[in-house]
Design a protein around this motif. Structure first.
Motif, short mmCIF file in Angstrom:
data_model
loop_
_atom_site.label_atom_id
_atom_site.label_comp_id
_atom_site.label_asym_id
_atom_site.label_seq_id
_atom_site.Cartn_x
_atom_site.Cartn_y
_atom_site.Cartn_z
N ALA A 93 -1.66 -9.58 4.62
CA ALA A 93 -1.31 -9.85 3.46
C ALA A 93 -0.23 -8.93 2.92
CB ALA A 93 -2.54 -9.77 2.21
N LEU A 94 -0.33 -7.48 3.20
CA LEU A 94 0.81 -6.58 3.00
C LEU A 94 1.87 -6.72 3.73
CD1 LEU A 94 -1.71 -3.48 3.31
CD2 LEU A 94 -0.49 -4.39 1.18
N LEU A 95 1.94 -7.20 5.07
CA LEU A 95 3.13 -7.53 5.91
C LEU A 95 3.79 -8.80 5.30
CD1 LEU A 95 1.74 -7.01 9.28
CD2 LEU A 95 3.42 -5.62 8.25
N SER A 96 2.94 -9.55 4.65
CA SER A 96 3.76 -10.93 3.87
C SER A 96 4.38 -10.36 2.61
CB SER A 96 2.79 -11.94 3.54
OG SER A 96 1.94 -11.27 2.36
N LEU A 97 4.57 -9.29 2.16
CA LEU A 97 5.29 -8.89 0.86
C LEU A 97 6.26 -8.36 1.23
CD1 LEU A 97 2.32 -7.01 -0.92
CD2 LEU A 97 3.01 -9.31 -1.27
N PRO A 98 7.71 -8.95 0.95
CA PRO A 98 8.96 -8.44 1.36
C PRO A 98 9.76 -7.41 0.74
CG PRO A 98 9.27 -10.60 0.26
CD PRO A 98 7.57 -10.19 0.11
N GLU A 99 9.12 -7.13 -0.41
CA GLU A 99 9.98 -6.15 -1.18
C GLU A 99 10.62 -4.70 -0.70
OE1 GLU A 99 6.28 -4.35 -3.90
OE2 GLU A 99 6.16 -6.54 -3.29
N ASN A 100 11.41 -4.36 -0.95
CA ASN A 100 12.19 -3.36 -0.36
C ASN A 100 11.80 -1.96 -1.01
OD1 ASN A 100 14.64 -1.25 -0.50
ND2 ASN A 100 14.83 -2.41 1.20
N ASN A 101 11.32 -2.03 -2.43
CA ASN A 101 11.01 -0.95 -3.16
C ASN A 101 9.31 -0.94 -2.96
OD1 ASN A 101 13.29 0.43 -4.37
ND2 ASN A 101 13.63 -1.78 -4.97
N ARG A 102 8.77 -0.38 -2.14
CA ARG A 102 7.25 -0.33 -1.77
C ARG A 102 6.44 0.71 -2.27
NH1 ARG A 102 6.47 -4.63 1.85
NH2 ARG A 102 4.33 -3.90 2.24
N PHE A 103 5.51 0.52 -2.93
CA PHE A 103 4.42 1.48 -3.63
C PHE A 103 3.10 1.18 -3.04
CE2 PHE A 103 1.62 3.29 -7.01
CZ PHE A 103 2.29 4.68 -6.84
N SER A 104 2.88 1.78 -1.95
CA SER A 104 1.63 1.20 -1.22
C SER A 104 0.38 1.54 -2.01
CB SER A 104 1.32 2.19 0.24
OG SER A 104 2.40 1.49 1.14
N LYS A 105 0.05 2.48 -2.51
CA LYS A 105 -0.84 2.60 -3.44
C LYS A 105 -1.18 1.49 -4.52
CE LYS A 105 -1.60 7.73 -3.94
NZ LYS A 105 -2.00 8.71 -4.83
N GLY A 106 -0.27 1.05 -5.16
CA GLY A 106 -0.25 -0.13 -5.76
C GLY A 106 -0.37 -1.46 -4.96
N GLY A 152 18.76 -1.10 -10.67
CA GLY A 152 19.03 -0.31 -9.46
C GLY A 152 18.00 -0.80 -8.38
N ARG A 153 16.70 -1.16 -8.88
CA ARG A 153 15.76 -1.70 -7.82
C ARG A 153 16.24 -3.06 -7.66
NH1 ARG A 153 10.69 0.93 -7.66
NH2 ARG A 153 10.69 2.97 -8.36
N ILE A 154 16.65 -3.83 -8.45
CA ILE A 154 17.09 -5.15 -8.37
C ILE A 154 18.34 -5.08 -7.24
CG2 ILE A 154 18.13 -7.24 -9.49
CD1 ILE A 154 16.61 -6.68 -11.75
N TYR A 155 19.15 -4.31 -7.73
CA TYR A 155 20.30 -4.23 -6.64
C TYR A 155 20.17 -3.94 -5.11
CZ TYR A 155 24.35 -1.70 -4.66
OH TYR A 155 25.47 -1.21 -3.78
N TYR A 156 18.84 -3.18 -4.92
CA TYR A 156 18.45 -2.85 -3.45
C TYR A 156 17.60 -4.03 -3.10
CZ TYR A 156 19.79 2.11 -3.74
OH TYR A 156 20.53 3.39 -3.53
N GLU A 157 17.07 -4.65 -3.91
CA GLU A 157 16.16 -6.02 -3.33
C GLU A 157 17.27 -6.86 -2.87
OE1 GLU A 157 13.13 -6.25 -2.62
OE2 GLU A 157 12.40 -4.34 -3.54
N THR A 158 18.43 -7.13 -3.54
CA THR A 158 19.39 -8.07 -3.28
C THR A 158 20.13 -7.96 -1.89
OG1 THR A 158 21.03 -7.17 -4.95
CG2 THR A 158 19.72 -8.83 -5.80
N LYS A 159 20.30 -6.71 -1.76
CA LYS A 159 20.90 -6.30 -0.23
C LYS A 159 20.08 -6.78 0.85
CE LYS A 159 23.35 -2.08 -1.82
NZ LYS A 159 24.46 -2.27 -1.36
N ARG A 160 18.83 -6.86 0.71
CA ARG A 160 18.25 -7.46 1.81
C ARG A 160 18.30 -6.58 3.16
NH1 ARG A 160 14.16 -8.92 -0.40
NH2 ARG A 160 13.60 -9.97 1.32
N ARG A 161 18.54 -5.54 2.81
CA ARG A 161 18.35 -4.60 4.32
C ARG A 161 17.02 -4.57 5.00
NH1 ARG A 161 22.25 0.24 1.81
NH2 ARG A 161 24.31 -0.99 1.96
N PRO A 162 16.95 -4.19 6.19
CA PRO A 162 15.69 -3.77 6.67
C PRO A 162 15.30 -2.66 6.31
CG PRO A 162 17.71 -3.25 8.34
CD PRO A 162 18.25 -4.08 7.17
N HIS A 163 13.81 -2.39 6.17
CA HIS A 163 13.24 -1.22 5.71
C HIS A 163 13.36 -0.17 6.56
CE1 HIS A 163 10.93 -5.01 4.02
NE2 HIS A 163 10.67 -3.86 2.95
N PHE A 164 13.62 -0.14 8.02
CA PHE A 164 13.98 0.94 8.83
C PHE A 164 14.79 0.22 9.99
CE2 PHE A 164 9.79 -1.16 9.49
CZ PHE A 164 9.72 -1.49 10.77
#
Length: 333
Positions: free
Chosen positions: A167-180, A288-300
């Protein structure tokens, strides 16, 4: 469960990684399970990667690692570890031994009772009084805002069932806050307490500024209430401004025009300007968060990896890896 994966993010942990590996294997070796340890080198500047290579050579069948091309942050490292993990359950823990390896057995006992998330909640023993007070205040305040529940003392040290990990791997968001994210995905969760352990070597990477930024991430990652607050604050200030203008008009009609209050005017201008800047900054943070999400760059980006089925790190070929080892040991000029 037939296999357990232990995910270990590492950043400049050369001084403690061998000790961590030995203690963790001693615990895992005494449990009736198959296991693997998945290390993630988050662009360390010390000899962490070299130690991981040595561990992979020593325990080739139970060690896998990936090394980032640079420091991408712990959130990216945990995501990479979850992608690497092949076990039926996954334990996430730090390499500094502040997450005691002997608690893995207790996690497995609770997991066997049907819990999908087994969360270790640390006490505040050894923390400075100011940090403890600020932490408690933060969690009380932030839980009035966010759409998920964040618990003081609960971090990344936990066991996840395979459905939770997927389930966590299915979440594609770039700005990740794992506690949440851990709280957001839900599933059956149980928490147990453990005594806070001191770091065995090295120094913490969580300075005050990093903690402050991390706290801000938690505040705005799971809700838009600060924006709603900005609307109501604007309405309130506009209403107060209207009332003040009406009072000044009535006072001028009744008593005549007096010398304007310079100090009051400056205070109002400075106060409203400060509020506007804060709100613009808040809106800018969301944009800014929307901006980074739209880039769709890899997380690493991974520069090197080792898997139990491979004989040499990937994507480096065997010859290149051997030459690098010889260079490190001064055998080739």
């Amino acid at each position: 469960m037939t296999k357990l994966s232990v995910v270990v993010p590492c950043y400049d942990e050369e001084a403690v990684i061998d000790r961590f590996d030995a203690q963790t294997r001693a615990v895992l070796g005494g449990l009736p399970i198959e296991y693997e340890i998945c290390y993630v080198d988050d662009g360390s500047a010390d000899g962490t990667l070299a130690r991981l290579r040595a561990l992979a050579d020593r325990h080739p069948d139970t060690t896998r690692y990936v090394s980032f091309s640079r420091n991408f942050g712990k959130e990216a490292a945990m995501l990479a570890g979850l992608r690497e993990a092949e076990g039926d359950a996954v334990v996430i823990m730090d390499a500094d031994l502040q997450h005691p390896p002997e608690l893995i057995g207790r996690m497995l006992d609770l997991y066997s009772l049907g819990h999908d998330q087994v969360v270790a909640r640390r006490g505040r023993e050894g923390d400075k009084a100011l940090r403890t007070a600020l932490s408690r205040f933060y969690y009380r305040a932030v839980n009035r805002w966010v759409d998920v529940e964040l618990t003081d003392g609960v971090g990344d040290f936990r066991l996840l069932s395979r459905p939770v990990a997927d389930a966590l791997l299915s979440l594609p968001e770039n700005n990740r806050f794992s506690k949440g994210l851990f709280s957001w995905v839900g599933f059956d969760t149980v928490t147990f307490h453990y005594r806070n352990a001191a770091r065995e070597a090295g120094s913490t990477k969580w300075r005050f500024g990093a903690l402050l930024n991390y706290g801000m991430d938690g505040l705005i990652s799971f809700n838009n209430r600060p924006l709603r607050l900005a609307i109501w604050l604007g309405v309130t200030l506009a209403g107060l401004g209207g009332l003040y203008a009406a009072w000044v008009t009535v006072d001028a009609l009744v008593t005549g025009v007096d010398v304007p209050g310079y100090v009051t005017l400056v205070a109002i201008i400075v106060g409203l300007g400060g509020v506007q800047m804060v709100m613009l900054g808040l809106i800018g943070e969301y944009i800014g968060r929307i901006y980074y999400e739209t880039k769709r760059r890899p997380h690493f980006l991974v520069k090197e990896a080792h898997h139990p089925s491979s004989q040499a790190p990937e994507p480096l070929d065997a010859l290149r890896h051997q030459r690098q080892r010889e260079l490190r040991h001064g055998r080739v000029i």
